[in-house]
Design an enzyme around this catalytic site. Structure first.
Site, PDB file in Angstrom:
ATOM      1  CB  ALA A 175      42.664 -97.283  46.511  1.00  0.00           C
ATOM      2  CB  ILE A 228      38.723 -95.706  53.890  1.00  0.00           C
ATOM      3  CG1 ILE A 228      39.719 -95.833  55.049  1.00  0.00           C
ATOM      4  CG2 ILE A 228      38.579 -97.043  53.175  1.00  0.00           C
ATOM      5  CD1 ILE A 228      39.272 -96.809  56.143  1.00  0.00           C
ATOM      6  CB  CYS A 229      36.476 -95.988  49.744  1.00  0.00           C
ATOM      7  SG  CYS A 229      35.551 -96.514  48.293  1.00  0.00           S
ATOM      8  CB  SER A 230      33.681 -92.297  48.366  1.00  0.00           C
ATOM      9  OG  SER A 230      32.944 -92.733  49.496  1.00  0.00           O
ATOM     10  CB  THR A 244      39.383 -91.808  45.791  1.00  0.00           C
ATOM     11  OG1 THR A 244      38.118 -92.227  46.343  1.00  0.00           O
ATOM     12  CG2 THR A 244      39.198 -91.529  44.306  1.00  0.00           C
TER      13      THR A 244
END
Length: 326
Positions: free
Chosen positions: A162, A109-111, A129
């Site tokens: 993202a 998730i994300c970074s 991302t």
């Protein structure tokens, strides 16, 4: 008795609590509303279990499990890294590779995509991302096809999503893949999240169920009316009449509230309404297209592909084991 599916999520010093909370909410809560369906077993893991880990916002989290538990899980979720672009711990990379070698599903998730990228498992593959980190990820890992315009990317064994809220979409997608649309929709309902988020981004989220909300204004009244009449020809004038507003006023109020035009919203809802029909395995694509109000199958395929980033037939193959009717 079926083996319990173990989900491991990484906790780390400097973590943002939202992403961790999303994983706990989806996979860690008991689900009495699902009856006897065996749910996931969630394990919160850290490189140094038992140590207080600082979370953004001024509190601490303590994980009971270490990286060996993470490596032994069936699904491993990395909800972020302390600093995007910084070196990823060799111990974490090793645990992720051990999990993957066992057949585990790796998710970011994300970074968290930076941790998966450090394993080399994304080489030659598409990934995403948070848009703030997309350029850094592409520069640090030119062998990865970084796509900043989607909510998530499924490579089968490795999945990336993202920014923060996209983690909700991806977690629901995992539930859907494991347990089907009805269960994923029940989880989404308890999560109280919108059934479908438009924006030109690929997502596999259950169609809207029931009304948008209380009919305390004309726009909401028209949206609820439209959902009950998706199979019929709809126009801005018809929606404005349902809202008891002039077309000009209706267009202004609708677009300001929803961020899209009324007919764009209608198209989104028609595609969303077609998803459970495709998943049922019954009816042809032509029949489903007509059932949700498209004037031609070609138009339906065009909008479905644009919105879902796949074709109706491919979507059906992914989410049903029933015979495919092209």
């Amino acid at each position: 008795m079926a083996k319990t599916h173990v989900v491991a999520v990484l906790a780390f010093d400097g973590m943002a609590p939202f992403e961790l909370g999303v994983v706990v909410e989806v996979f860690g809560l008991s689900r009495p509303e699902l009856g006897d369906l065996p749910w996931y077993e969630l394990r919160v893991c850290a490189e140094e279990p038992g140590r207080d880990l600082r979370a953004v916002g001024g509190f601490t989290v303590r994980a009971e499990h270490g990286l060996d538990a993470l490596a032994a899980a069936d699904t491993v979720i990395v909800p972020g890294v302390a600093m995007a672009g910084a070196e990823v711990s060799p111990a974490l990379v090793d645990a992720l590779l051990r999990a993957h070698a066992r057949g585990a599903r790796l998710v970011s998730i994300c970074s968290g995509a930076f941790a998966l990228a450090a394993t080399g498992l994304l080489e030659g593959r598409r990934a995403t991302t948070h848009w703030r980190y997309a350029r850094t990820l592409a520069e640090r890992h030119p062998e990865i096809e970084v796509d900043p315009d989607v909510l998530y990317v499924d490579n089968g064994d490795v999945l990336t999503s993202a920014g923060s809220a996209a983690g909700i979409d991806l977690c629901l997608y995992l539930v859907r893949a494991d347990h089907g649309a009805a269960v994923a929709n029940a989880v989404a309902r308890r999560f109280v999240v919108p059934p479908h988020r438009d924006g030109g981004q690929a997502q596999f989220i259950e169609a809207a169920v029931g009304d948008i909300g209380p009919e305390d204004d004309g726009v909401t009244q028209s949206m609820n009316w439209a959902l009950r009449h998706l199979h019929t020809p709809l126009s801005v004038s018809a929606l404005a009449r349902a809202a008891r507003m002039s077309e000009r006023s209706y267009l202004r109020h609708f677009t300001r509230r929803n961020g899209v035009s009324p007919m764009r919203w209608v198209i989104t809802q028609r595609v969303a309404a077609s998803l459970p029909l495709l998943e049922s395995g019954e009816g042809t694509v032509d029949e489903i297209s007509a059932a949700v109000g498209f004037d031609s199958t070609a138009t339906y395929r065009h909008h479905f592909t644009r919105q879902m980033r796949t074709t109706p037939t491919a979507y059906r193959k992914t989410f049903t084991s029933a015979p495919v009717h092209p």
